[in-house]
Design a protein around this motif. Structure first.
Motif, PDB file in Angstrom:
ATOM      1  N   PHE A 101      73.544 -11.286 -53.203  1.00  0.00           N
ATOM      2  CA  PHE A 101      73.257  -9.853 -53.196  1.00  0.00           C
ATOM      3  C   PHE A 101      71.842  -9.622 -53.673  1.00  0.00           C
ATOM      4  O   PHE A 101      71.508  -9.872 -54.819  1.00  0.00           O
ATOM      5  CB  PHE A 101      74.236  -9.110 -54.105  1.00  0.00           C
ATOM      6  N   GLY A 102      70.982  -9.160 -52.798  1.00  0.00           N
ATOM      7  CA  GLY A 102      69.617  -8.831 -53.180  1.00  0.00           C
ATOM      8  C   GLY A 102      68.699 -10.035 -53.207  1.00  0.00           C
ATOM      9  O   GLY A 102      69.134 -11.181 -53.344  1.00  0.00           O
ATOM     10  N   SER A 103      67.426  -9.776 -53.095  1.00  0.00           N
ATOM     11  CA  SER A 103      66.431 -10.837 -53.098  1.00  0.00           C
ATOM     12  C   SER A 103      65.916 -11.071 -54.512  1.00  0.00           C
ATOM     13  O   SER A 103      65.916 -10.171 -55.352  1.00  0.00           O
ATOM     14  CB  SER A 103      65.265 -10.466 -52.170  1.00  0.00           C
ATOM     15  N   VAL A 104      65.465 -12.290 -54.773  1.00  0.00           N
ATOM     16  CA  VAL A 104      64.933 -12.657 -56.084  1.00  0.00           C
ATOM     17  C   VAL A 104      63.462 -12.268 -56.143  1.00  0.00           C
ATOM     18  O   VAL A 104      62.695 -12.547 -55.222  1.00  0.00           O
ATOM     19  CB  VAL A 104      65.098 -14.163 -56.342  1.00  0.00           C
ATOM     20  N   GLU A 105      63.069 -11.617 -57.231  1.00  0.00           N
ATOM     21  CA  GLU A 105      61.685 -11.209 -57.437  1.00  0.00           C
ATOM     22  C   GLU A 105      61.236 -11.630 -58.831  1.00  0.00           C
ATOM     23  O   GLU A 105      62.048 -11.787 -59.739  1.00  0.00           O
ATOM     24  CB  GLU A 105      61.531  -9.692 -57.290  1.00  0.00           C
ATOM     25  N   THR A 106      59.936 -11.808 -58.980  1.00  0.00           N
ATOM     26  CA  THR A 106      59.359 -12.094 -60.286  1.00  0.00           C
ATOM     27  C   THR A 106      58.618 -10.851 -60.759  1.00  0.00           C
ATOM     28  O   THR A 106      57.704 -10.367 -60.077  1.00  0.00           O
ATOM     29  CB  THR A 106      58.385 -13.285 -60.211  1.00  0.00           C
ATOM     30  N   LEU A 107      59.002 -10.338 -61.907  1.00  0.00           N
ATOM     31  CA  LEU A 107      58.449  -9.080 -62.397  1.00  0.00           C
ATOM     32  C   LEU A 107      58.622  -8.974 -63.906  1.00  0.00           C
ATOM     33  O   LEU A 107      59.230  -9.849 -64.531  1.00  0.00           O
ATOM     34  CB  LEU A 107      59.098  -7.900 -61.697  1.00  0.00           C
ATOM     35  N   THR A 108      58.106  -7.899 -64.491  1.00  0.00           N
ATOM     36  CA  THR A 108      58.254  -7.658 -65.927  1.00  0.00           C
ATOM     37  C   THR A 108      59.417  -6.701 -66.162  1.00  0.00           C
ATOM     38  O   THR A 108      59.912  -6.053 -65.232  1.00  0.00           O
ATOM     39  CB  THR A 108      56.977  -7.048 -66.529  1.00  0.00           C
ATOM     40  N   ALA A 109      59.800  -6.586 -67.433  1.00  0.00           N
ATOM     41  CA  ALA A 109      60.901  -5.674 -67.775  1.00  0.00           C
ATOM     42  C   ALA A 109      60.527  -4.234 -67.459  1.00  0.00           C
ATOM     43  O   ALA A 109      61.360  -3.443 -67.001  1.00  0.00           O
ATOM     44  CB  ALA A 109      61.263  -5.830 -69.246  1.00  0.00           C
ATOM     45  N   VAL A 110      59.271  -3.870 -67.710  1.00  0.00           N
ATOM     46  CA  VAL A 110      58.816  -2.504 -67.441  1.00  0.00           C
ATOM     47  C   VAL A 110      58.886  -2.215 -65.943  1.00  0.00           C
ATOM     48  O   VAL A 110      59.329  -1.141 -65.518  1.00  0.00           O
ATOM     49  CB  VAL A 110      57.378  -2.297 -67.957  1.00  0.00           C
ATOM     50  N   GLU A 111      58.442  -3.181 -65.131  1.00  0.00           N
ATOM     51  CA  GLU A 111      58.477  -3.006 -63.680  1.00  0.00           C
ATOM     52  C   GLU A 111      59.913  -2.891 -63.182  1.00  0.00           C
ATOM     53  O   GLU A 111      60.219  -2.067 -62.316  1.00  0.00           O
ATOM     54  CB  GLU A 111      57.769  -4.174 -62.992  1.00  0.00           C
ATOM     55  N   MET A 112      60.804  -3.711 -63.720  1.00  0.00           N
ATOM     56  CA  MET A 112      62.201  -3.673 -63.306  1.00  0.00           C
ATOM     57  C   MET A 112      62.847  -2.344 -63.691  1.00  0.00           C
ATOM     58  O   MET A 112      63.526  -1.705 -62.881  1.00  0.00           O
ATOM     59  CB  MET A 112      62.983  -4.826 -63.941  1.00  0.00           C
ATOM     60  N   LEU A 113      62.598  -1.915 -64.927  1.00  0.00           N
ATOM     61  CA  LEU A 113      63.195  -0.670 -65.399  1.00  0.00           C
ATOM     62  C   LEU A 113      62.690   0.526 -64.593  1.00  0.00           C
ATOM     63  O   LEU A 113      63.426   1.488 -64.360  1.00  0.00           O
ATOM     64  CB  LEU A 113      62.893  -0.477 -66.881  1.00  0.00           C
ATOM     65  N   GLY A 114      61.432   0.448 -64.156  1.00  0.00           N
ATOM     66  CA  GLY A 114      60.869   1.534 -63.373  1.00  0.00           C
ATOM     67  C   GLY A 114      61.592   1.768 -62.064  1.00  0.00           C
ATOM     68  O   GLY A 114      61.515   2.859 -61.483  1.00  0.00           O
ATOM     69  N   ARG A 115      62.340   0.755 -61.597  1.00  0.00           N
ATOM     70  CA  ARG A 115      63.082   0.880 -60.336  1.00  0.00           C
ATOM     71  C   ARG A 115      64.267   1.833 -60.460  1.00  0.00           C
ATOM     72  O   ARG A 115      64.667   2.465 -59.486  1.00  0.00           O
ATOM     73  CB  ARG A 115      63.609  -0.502 -59.891  1.00  0.00           C
ATOM     74  N   PHE A 116      64.840   1.915 -61.666  1.00  0.00           N
ATOM     75  CA  PHE A 116      66.084   2.683 -61.774  1.00  0.00           C
ATOM     76  C   PHE A 116      66.190   3.559 -63.016  1.00  0.00           C
ATOM     77  O   PHE A 116      67.235   4.175 -63.251  1.00  0.00           O
ATOM     78  CB  PHE A 116      67.296   1.734 -61.747  1.00  0.00           C
ATOM     79  N   GLU A 117      65.125   3.662 -63.817  1.00  0.00           N
ATOM     80  CA  GLU A 117      65.192   4.470 -65.038  1.00  0.00           C
ATOM     81  C   GLU A 117      65.537   5.922 -64.738  1.00  0.00           C
ATOM     82  O   GLU A 117      66.372   6.538 -65.413  1.00  0.00           O
ATOM     83  CB  GLU A 117      63.870   4.402 -65.797  1.00  0.00           C
ATOM     84  N   SER A 118      64.910   6.486 -63.714  1.00  0.00           N
ATOM     85  CA  SER A 118      65.176   7.892 -63.386  1.00  0.00           C
ATOM     86  C   SER A 118      66.616   8.091 -62.937  1.00  0.00           C
ATOM     87  O   SER A 118      67.231   9.130 -63.206  1.00  0.00           O
ATOM     88  CB  SER A 118      64.216   8.378 -62.301  1.00  0.00           C
ATOM     89  N   ARG A 119      67.171   7.092 -62.275  1.00  0.00           N
ATOM     90  CA  ARG A 119      68.549   7.193 -61.773  1.00  0.00           C
ATOM     91  C   ARG A 119      69.553   7.241 -62.913  1.00  0.00           C
ATOM     92  O   ARG A 119      70.474   8.066 -62.910  1.00  0.00           O
ATOM     93  CB  ARG A 119      68.866   6.021 -60.837  1.00  0.00           C
ATOM     94  N   ILE A 120      69.395   6.354 -63.910  1.00  0.00           N
ATOM     95  CA  ILE A 120      70.360   6.342 -65.017  1.00  0.00           C
ATOM     96  C   ILE A 120      70.183   7.583 -65.896  1.00  0.00           C
ATOM     97  O   ILE A 120      71.154   8.090 -66.456  1.00  0.00           O
ATOM     98  CB  ILE A 120      70.266   5.045 -65.848  1.00  0.00           C
ATOM     99  N   LYS A 121      68.953   8.068 -66.022  1.00  0.00           N
ATOM    100  CA  LYS A 121      68.733   9.279 -66.807  1.00  0.00           C
ATOM    101  C   LYS A 121      69.335  10.496 -66.107  1.00  0.00           C
ATOM    102  O   LYS A 121      69.868  11.401 -66.768  1.00  0.00           O
ATOM    103  CB  LYS A 121      67.242   9.482 -67.058  1.00  0.00           C
ATOM    104  N   GLU A 122      69.260  10.505 -64.802  1.00  0.00           N
ATOM    105  CA  GLU A 122      69.873  11.595 -64.047  1.00  0.00           C
ATOM    106  C   GLU A 122      71.386  11.580 -64.213  1.00  0.00           C
ATOM    107  O   GLU A 122      72.009  12.630 -64.368  1.00  0.00           O
ATOM    108  CB  GLU A 122      69.502  11.466 -62.568  1.00  0.00           C
ATOM    109  N   ARG A 123      71.978  10.381 -64.202  1.00  0.00           N
ATOM    110  CA  ARG A 123      73.436  10.278 -64.392  1.00  0.00           C
ATOM    111  C   ARG A 123      73.824  10.770 -65.781  1.00  0.00           C
ATOM    112  O   ARG A 123      74.806  11.513 -65.926  1.00  0.00           O
ATOM    113  CB  ARG A 123      73.899   8.825 -64.207  1.00  0.00           C
TER     114      ARG A 123
END
Length: 252
Positions: free
Chosen positions: A100-122
């Motif tokens: 499920f999903g592709s593997v990427e190399t990134l930082t925690a800040v970059e990863m969190l930026g993908r879904f932070e707004s979504r969890i805050k909206e929930r």
């Protein structure tokens, strides 16, 4: 005509294999029945709302000042259905052993930026806030993972807290990311009443809700935590519960 003679030990082996196969078939049948019951119950409420609200809007029975409220409700129910379908499909993929999903190399800040707004909206849907803390020492630390899988795990945990951790002494969810050696540890903490003792042993079992549970608790099919644990395992990680010394547990 052919006769096969089995020794006593061989007969026992065949009998044991048959019993094991029969037990497996029964368990599979029970799981399918539980799945159908859980999903059917969970689909019924939003579909009923969709039909009723859509008919009222189509027949112009809703006052103009109320139309936006109806539209917002339909959007919320659509998100609820989408989340349910997403979880069920992902569970099916894991059952088949699919990736499920592709593997990427990134930082925690970059990863969190993908879904932070979504969890805050929930969280905002229940008037809660999400407080995020990332250990400063890992700001530049890059790691490889499947961001889409991590997002689904975190969202499911936040969604679970929003449904079951109310009333809460503190209306918020803390999301903390720390470094443990070459890996990251992500903590999701709420401040609700916790998990009742009677649910502890089966809270990670898929579709663990009975019909009575489904009627008397928040929406859901009892799949979120089971799915989170399996997805974490697929990433080489673990999903654990932090216990407190009281009548209840707290999920982390």
């Amino acid at each position: 005509m052919r006769y096969d003679v089995l020794q006593r030990g061989q007969t026992k082996t065949v009998g044991f294999a048959s019993a094991t196969l029969l037990f497996g078939v029964i368990r599979l049948s029970e799981r399918r029945a539980t799945f159908v019951s859980a999903v059917t119950h969970e689909l019924r409420t939003p579909l009923t709302t969709f039909r009723m609200y859509a008919e009222m809007l189509a027949e112009k029975m809703v006052p103009v000042e109320k139309q936006q409220d109806y539209a917002n409700t339909l959007c919320l129910q659509a998100d609820r259905l989408s989340h349910l379908v997403e979880n069920v499909l992902q569970f099916a993929r894991l059952e088949r052993g699919a990736d499920f999903g592709s593997v990427e190399t990134l930082t925690a800040v970059e990863m969190l930026g993908r879904f932070e707004s979504r969890i805050k909206e929930r969280a905002g849907e229940v008037d809660w806030e999400v407080r995020v803390e990332i250990e400063q020492s890992i700001n530049e630390f890059r790691f490889s993972t499947q961001p889409a899988t991590v997002e689904q795990i975190i969202f499911n945990l936040v969604d679970n807290a929003c449904k079951y951790a109310r009333p809460s002494s503190q209306p918020r969810i803390d999301l903390t990311i720390l470094r443990h050696g070459k890996t990251l540890a992500i903590y999701v903490q709420d401040f609700g009443p916790g998990v009742p003792v009677k649910y502890r042993k089966r809270m990670f079992q898929p579709f663990c809700k009975s019909d009575q549970d489904a009627e008397n608790t928040a929406p859901g099919v009892g799949l979120g935590l089971a799915l989170c644990r399996r997805m974490a395992s697929s990433l080489g990680g673990k999903l654990k519960i932090a216990y407190r010394k009281s009548k209840f547990d707290r999920v982390s």
